[in-house]
Motif scaffolding. Structure first.
Motif, PDB file in Angstrom:
ATOM      1  N   GLU A   1     -10.154  -4.476   3.267  1.00 21.14           N
ATOM      2  CA  GLU A   1     -11.143  -3.711   4.023  1.00 21.14           C
ATOM      3  C   GLU A   1     -10.524  -3.071   5.264  1.00 21.14           C
ATOM      4  O   GLU A   1     -10.839  -1.926   5.611  1.00 21.14           O
ATOM      5  CB  GLU A   1     -12.318  -4.616   4.379  1.00 21.14           C
ATOM      6  CG  GLU A   1     -13.141  -4.981   3.141  1.00 21.14           C
ATOM      7  CD  GLU A   1     -13.989  -6.226   3.323  1.00 21.14           C
ATOM      8  OE1 GLU A   1     -14.119  -6.698   4.485  1.00 21.14           O
ATOM      9  OE2 GLU A   1     -14.506  -6.742   2.315  1.00 21.14           O
ATOM     10  N   SER A   2      -9.629  -3.779   5.927  1.00 21.17           N
ATOM     11  CA  SER A   2      -8.953  -3.196   7.086  1.00 21.17           C
ATOM     12  C   SER A   2      -8.075  -2.024   6.674  1.00 21.17           C
ATOM     13  O   SER A   2      -8.077  -0.972   7.333  1.00 21.17           O
ATOM     14  CB  SER A   2      -8.110  -4.257   7.791  1.00 21.17           C
ATOM     15  OG  SER A   2      -7.322  -3.681   8.803  1.00 21.17           O
ATOM     16  N   PHE A   3      -7.314  -2.185   5.597  1.00 19.09           N
ATOM     17  CA  PHE A   3      -6.438  -1.108   5.139  1.00 19.09           C
ATOM     18  C   PHE A   3      -7.248   0.148   4.831  1.00 19.09           C
ATOM     19  O   PHE A   3      -6.878   1.258   5.217  1.00 19.09           O
ATOM     20  CB  PHE A   3      -5.659  -1.555   3.908  1.00 19.09           C
ATOM     21  CG  PHE A   3      -4.607  -0.572   3.471  1.00 19.09           C
ATOM     22  CD1 PHE A   3      -3.318  -0.652   3.967  1.00 19.09           C
ATOM     23  CD2 PHE A   3      -4.905   0.432   2.567  1.00 19.09           C
ATOM     24  CE1 PHE A   3      -2.345   0.257   3.579  1.00 19.09           C
ATOM     25  CE2 PHE A   3      -3.941   1.346   2.167  1.00 19.09           C
ATOM     26  CZ  PHE A   3      -2.660   1.254   2.678  1.00 19.09           C
TER      27      PHE A   3
ATOM     28  N   GLY B   1       0.802  -1.205   0.000  1.00 15.80           N
ATOM     29  CA  GLY B   1       0.000   0.000   0.000  1.00 15.80           C
ATOM     30  C   GLY B   1       0.840   1.262   0.000  1.00 15.80           C
ATOM     31  O   GLY B   1       2.065   1.213   0.076  1.00 15.80           O
ATOM     32  N   ARG B   2       0.143   2.377  -0.107  1.00 16.98           N
ATOM     33  CA  ARG B   2       0.812   3.680  -0.052  1.00 16.98           C
ATOM     34  C   ARG B   2      -0.027   4.622   0.800  1.00 16.98           C
ATOM     35  O   ARG B   2      -1.242   4.451   0.969  1.00 16.98           O
ATOM     36  CB  ARG B   2       1.010   4.259  -1.443  1.00 16.98           C
ATOM     37  CG  ARG B   2      -0.290   4.707  -2.116  1.00 16.98           C
ATOM     38  CD  ARG B   2      -0.122   6.032  -2.826  1.00 16.98           C
ATOM     39  NE  ARG B   2      -1.413   6.593  -3.209  1.00 16.98           N
ATOM     40  CZ  ARG B   2      -1.580   7.802  -3.699  1.00 16.98           C
ATOM     41  NH1 ARG B   2      -0.537   8.593  -3.898  1.00 16.98           N
ATOM     42  NH2 ARG B   2      -2.778   8.257  -4.012  1.00 16.98           N
ATOM     43  N   CYS B   3       0.640   5.639   1.333  1.00 19.88           N
ATOM     44  CA  CYS B   3      -0.036   6.696   2.085  1.00 19.88           C
ATOM     45  C   CYS B   3       0.020   7.968   1.260  1.00 19.88           C
ATOM     46  O   CYS B   3       1.117   8.497   1.016  1.00 19.88           O
ATOM     47  CB  CYS B   3       0.635   6.909   3.435  1.00 19.88           C
ATOM     48  SG  CYS B   3      -0.039   8.311   4.361  1.00 19.88           S
TER      49      CYS B   3
ATOM     50  N   GLY C   1       1.655   6.662  -7.332  1.00 17.68           N
ATOM     51  CA  GLY C   1       0.404   7.368  -7.561  1.00 17.68           C
ATOM     52  C   GLY C   1      -0.819   6.628  -7.070  1.00 17.68           C
ATOM     53  O   GLY C   1      -1.943   7.121  -7.195  1.00 17.68           O
ATOM     54  N   GLY C   2      -0.632   5.420  -6.535  1.00 13.14           N
ATOM     55  CA  GLY C   2      -1.745   4.634  -6.027  1.00 13.14           C
ATOM     56  C   GLY C   2      -2.346   3.665  -7.019  1.00 13.14           C
ATOM     57  O   GLY C   2      -3.281   2.928  -6.681  1.00 13.14           O
TER      58      GLY C   2
ATOM     59  N   HIS D   1      -8.379   0.713  -2.510  1.00 14.83           N
ATOM     60  CA  HIS D   1      -7.992   2.119  -2.573  1.00 14.83           C
ATOM     61  C   HIS D   1      -6.607   2.275  -1.948  1.00 14.83           C
ATOM     62  O   HIS D   1      -6.426   2.041  -0.759  1.00 14.83           O
ATOM     63  CB  HIS D   1      -9.014   2.978  -1.841  1.00 14.83           C
ATOM     64  CG  HIS D   1      -8.705   4.443  -1.904  1.00 14.83           C
ATOM     65  ND1 HIS D   1      -8.704   5.155  -3.097  1.00 14.83           N
ATOM     66  CD2 HIS D   1      -8.371   5.341  -0.940  1.00 14.83           C
ATOM     67  CE1 HIS D   1      -8.390   6.416  -2.854  1.00 14.83           C
ATOM     68  NE2 HIS D   1      -8.177   6.555  -1.556  1.00 14.83           N
ATOM     69  N   ASP D   2      -5.618   2.635  -2.756  1.00 11.39           N
ATOM     70  CA  ASP D   2      -4.236   2.808  -2.327  1.00 11.39           C
ATOM     71  C   ASP D   2      -3.617   1.514  -1.814  1.00 11.39           C
ATOM     72  O   ASP D   2      -2.660   1.545  -1.025  1.00 11.39           O
ATOM     73  CB  ASP D   2      -4.102   3.891  -1.243  1.00 11.39           C
ATOM     74  CG  ASP D   2      -4.273   5.292  -1.802  1.00 11.39           C
ATOM     75  OD1 ASP D   2      -3.833   5.529  -2.941  1.00 11.39           O
ATOM     76  OD2 ASP D   2      -4.840   6.151  -1.102  1.00 11.39           O
TER      77      ASP D   2
END
Length: 219
Positions: free
Chosen positions: A130-132, A7-9, A89-90, A110-111
Motif C-alpha cells: 500500500e505504501s509503494f 518494484g519497478r518505475c 514490464g511490471g 501494482h508494479d
C-alpha cells in the motif's frame, strides 16, 4: 525472518528491491536485479543461487509466474523457500514454500511484489504494498524505502532486525544504488541515512563511469 519488496518505475525503467532481516548481511544473499530484466528476492532458508537463475529465465522471455513455476518443478528444496519476482514490464509473482511454518505472506501489487516470513502479522506485507502504490510520484529508491519502513511500522518480524539492503538498477550493467547495512540494532534507520547521503550524488557516480572527462573535478 525476512520481509522485503521489489518494484519497478514505469517512468524511469528502474528496477529494484529492498529487504531487511534479523540476521546479518542480508544484502549479500537475498536481493538481485538486472537493468531491463527484473528484480528478484529469495528468502527463508535462503538459496542465493535462485536469484541469478530466476533473472536468467526472465532474460530468456519467461514471465515471473512461468519462471517461478518452472523453478518449482526443477529445484529440490523449494518448499523451504520464499520468492518474489518482478519483470521490466511490471508483471510479478511470488512463491510461499509449503514448508514455511511461521506467519508469512506474499502479495502482488501494482508494479511491485512483497513477501515476508516469521512476521508479527501479515499486515506487514499489505503495508509495504500500500505504501509503494501510494507514493508513485517518488523515485523508485525512495518508494522502496518508504514501503519497507511502512512494513516495519506495521509490526515487522518477530525478532529485532539487524541488517537491510537497497538495490536499484537503471540503464547500466552496474547498480544505480547498492546500499547495505550489514549489522546494526537499527538497520532501516541507517539505510535511510545512507540513502539521503547518497541520493544527491547518485547520478554523478553514473556520469563518472560513462563520461569521466565531463565529471566535476575533485578538489
Amino acid at each position: 525472518m525476512t520481509y522485503s519488496i521489489a518494484g519497478r518505475c514505469p517512468r524511469s525503467g528502474m528496477l529494484g528491491a529492498v529487504v531487511t532481516t534479523s540476521s546479518m548481511a542480508v544484502g549479500s544473499r537475498c536481493a538481485w536485479a538486472e537493468a531491463g530484466v527484473g528484480a528478484v528476492l529469495t528468502q527463508h532458508r535462503t538459496d542465493p543461487r535462485l536469484g541469478p537463475r530466476l533473472l536468467e529465465r526472465l532474460r530468456g522471455g519467461q514471465s515471473p509466474e512461468e519462471a517461478v513455476r518452472a523453478l518449482e518443478a526443477q529445484e529440490d528444496g523449494l518448499g523451504w523457500r520464499q520468492l518474489a519476482v518482478i519483470d521490466a514490464g511490471g508483471r510479478a509473482a511470488f512463491l510461499n514454500g509449503a514448508m514455511i511454518a511461521s506467519v508469512h505472506k506474499g502479495r502482488v501489487g501494482h508494479d511491485c511484489v512483497a513477501a515476508g516470513n516469521i512476521l508479527r502479522t501479515t499486515a506487514v506485507v499489505d503495508a509495504m504494498i500500500e505504501s509503494f502504490e501510494e507514493h508513485g510520484d517518488q523515485p523508485l529508491p525512495e518508494r522502496l524505502l518508504r514501503a519497507i519502513e511502512a512494513g516495519n511500522a506495521a509490526g515487522g518480524e518477530l525478532k529485532q532486525v539487524k541488517s537491510a539492503a537497497l538495490l536499484v538498477m537503471h540503464r547500466e550493467s552496474f547498480a544505480y544504488v547498492d546500499l547495505r547495512v550489514d549489522l546494526s540494532p537499527r538497520p532501516l534507520e541507517e539505510l535511510r541515512f545512507l540513502w539521503e547521503l547518497y541520493q544527491p550524488t547518485a547520478d554523478e557516480y553514473v556520469g563518472r563511469a560513462l563520461d569521466p572527462g565531463a565529471a566535476p573535478r575533485a578538489i
